[in-house]
Design an enzyme around this catalytic site. Structure first.
Site, PDB file in Angstrom:
ATOM      1  N   HIS A   1       0.816  -1.218   0.000  1.00 41.97           N
ATOM      2  CA  HIS A   1       0.000   0.000   0.000  1.00 41.97           C
ATOM      3  C   HIS A   1       0.852   1.272   0.000  1.00 41.97           C
ATOM      4  O   HIS A   1       0.314   2.378  -0.115  1.00 41.97           O
ATOM      5  CB  HIS A   1      -0.939   0.009   1.209  1.00 41.97           C
ATOM      6  CG  HIS A   1      -2.261   0.640   0.918  1.00 41.97           C
ATOM      7  ND1 HIS A   1      -2.474   1.492  -0.158  1.00 41.97           N
ATOM      8  CD2 HIS A   1      -3.470   0.547   1.545  1.00 41.97           C
ATOM      9  CE1 HIS A   1      -3.723   1.892  -0.164  1.00 41.97           C
ATOM     10  NE2 HIS A   1      -4.354   1.334   0.852  1.00 41.97           N
TER      11      HIS A   1
ATOM     12  N   ASP B   1      -2.320   1.707  -4.889  1.00 41.44           N
ATOM     13  CA  ASP B   1      -3.607   2.028  -4.284  1.00 41.44           C
ATOM     14  C   ASP B   1      -4.640   0.982  -4.667  1.00 41.44           C
ATOM     15  O   ASP B   1      -4.440   0.167  -5.587  1.00 41.44           O
ATOM     16  CB  ASP B   1      -4.080   3.421  -4.721  1.00 41.44           C
ATOM     17  CG  ASP B   1      -4.132   3.558  -6.231  1.00 41.44           C
ATOM     18  OD1 ASP B   1      -4.994   2.923  -6.859  1.00 41.44           O
ATOM     19  OD2 ASP B   1      -3.287   4.308  -6.792  1.00 41.44           O
TER      20      ASP B   1
END
Length: 476
Positions: A446, A450
């Site tokens: 992350h 995304d």
């Protein structure tokens, strides 16, 4: 004359002058010859410490799994010394010298360290070997033609002795057909090639060697055996309860897992799941399975999953990247080296198929067959287990639908595939039909990926599998 001869003898210090008359000429000559023999035996041998050289990939220690020699054995160059197991792969250590083994520095299952002596070898002192050059030869060697060479994704297997025989006769292993297990080239194959050689040098074939299909009588029981394996069975061996705790060191692939998963905990994971309708793909594979078998390759669903992932990575290269430790630079990998998690007796291993972006589905299937065969035998090399850029884990072969896969650093994404189930679904007209459903679970880093990017990649991958004919539009 007798006195003069005794004084010239190298063992004269053991003979007192007053006893010289006891010895006749034959006795003196015999004593002189024996003394010279003992002197010659000492001067001809030189002990060389054969050290474990750097295997690469940052490996500093290995576990000795098997000795191919013992103290007192004679060895030649390229003869196998031992097999060692690092936390990445098994490696066969070969001799660099002709000589006699005088000492083994490690027992089985002991830890050997890079740069430390492995064995002591007595060699001919007249050859003069520099101590600083005491290194071992570990694959891959500089001469690709005479190692477990890689030819467009296909590796030629041969022992060090066979490689040496090929090298001495200026033969490329890629031109020899192996008759051993897993197409391994044997000494007899080299000798047969020499007998048939006409002097022309054939170019290496760019295609993987085709294995003739097995007779139907052999393939049918194998299919039944695969179905039987899916049914969980109790452990056949008796379980011994000793009532005592047992402590064992963490070694081999387990040690690699400890290091990798500890590094993976530093990555902020996020997950994304979906289900795929594989009805059309199941039909397509059923049509192509027999054709692939006639060409010597077992065609599973995995080659389609891998190729569809590669096509998706071309559109979303961020998923085929790596992030440096300082989180300042992203490296976009040119090659799609897609790893496949395998459950073996040695533990979890993740070999990878190299350059999937330029491989056909059939070539991927052929390479998977090779990796699975070597993985089952515990013979995967370092090159097979390193360099991965993206991973798929087919947990569905064991069971389960969803899972939470852990990223393998320095990769940034991984997918886990569930089992294929026949479930009821609705079509566009609201009618119920029988569908082949598989669930997929994605994990991504992350820090640089995304959720929207992961979802779009998954949707593209899903569309290729649900409509396999659409892959033809984007195949390279």
């Amino acid at each position: 004359v007798c006195i003069h001869h005794v004084r010239s003898c190298s063992s004269v210090r053991f003979i007192k002058s007053k006893y010289v008359c006891v010895f006749d000429k034959s006795a003196v000559k015999f004593s002189h010859q024996q003394r010279l023999f003992r002197t010659s035996a000492v001067s001809c041998g030189q002990i060389v410490q054969f050290k474990l050289s750097d295997i690469g990939e940052g490996i500093t220690e290995v576990t000795v799994k098997e000795w191919y020699i013992k103290e007192g054995d004679s060895v030649s160059q390229f003869d196998s010394i031992c097999e060692v197991q690092s936390d990445k792969a098994s490696v066969t250590i070969t001799s660099r010298y002709d000589g006699i083994i005088r000492k083994l520095h490690y027992n089985l299952d002991e830890i050997a360290y890079v740069g430390k002596p492995l064995v002591d070898i007595e060699i001919d002192a007249s050859k003069g070997v520099a101590p600083e050059e005491d290194v071992v030869e570990t694959p891959p060697m500089s001469h690709e033609e005479h190692t477990h060479q890689e030819i467009k994704g296909h590796k030629t297997l041969a022992t060090p002795a066979v490689r040496r025989l090929a090298m001495e006769n200026n033969i490329k292993l890629s031109e020899v057909v192996g008759t051993g297990k897993d197409n391994r080239i044997l000494k007899e194959d080299i000798l047969n090639y020499l007998a048939k050689q006409t002097g022309a040098i054939l170019p290496p074939s760019p295609k993987a060697e085709i294995i003739p299909p097995l007779p139907k009588s052999e393939t049918v029981p194998a299919a039944a055996k695969d179905k039987a394996r899916r049914i969980p069975l109790p452990v056949s061996r008796p379980i011994v309860f000793s009532g005592k705790d047992k402590t064992e060191p963490v070694t081999g692939f387990q040690k690699a897992m400890v290091k990798t998963m500890s590094a993976a905990l530093k990555i902020p994971h996020f997950g994304y799941c979906d289900e795929i309708d594989l009805t059309q793909l199941v039909q397509l594979r059923e049509e192509l399975k027999h054709l692939a078998q006639t060409r010597g390759v077992k065609l599973s669903f995995m080659p389609f999953f891998i190729k569809a992932a590669s096509l998706g990575l071309l559109q979303y290269p961020i998923l085929n990247a790596s992030l440096d430790e300082s989180c300042q630079n992203i490296t976009y990998k040119a090659s799609h080296n897609i790893g496949v998690a395998m459950d073996t007796e040695q533990g979890l291993i993740v070999p990878n198929v190299k350059n999937v972006q330029v491989c056909s589905v059939f070539e991927i299937a052929s390479e998977l067959n090779r990796l699975q065969s070597l993985g089952s035998a515990g013979q995967l090399g370092t090159n097979d287990l390193t360099g991965g850029t993206f991973t798929l884990s087919n947990i569905g072969t064991i069971g389960g639908t969803y899972t939470k896969p852990v990223i393998l650093p320095p990769e940034v994404a991984i997918g886990a595939l569930g089992k294929i189930q026949i479930l009821p679904r609705f079509n566009g007209k609201g009618e119920v039909f029988k569908a082949q459903i598989m669930n997929v679970s994605w994990s991504a880093d992350h820090r640089i990926i995304d959720g929207a990017t992961m979802a779009r990649f998954s949707n593209l991958w899903k569309s290729y599998l649900e409509n396999p004919a659409s892959m033809l539009l984007d195949l390279k």
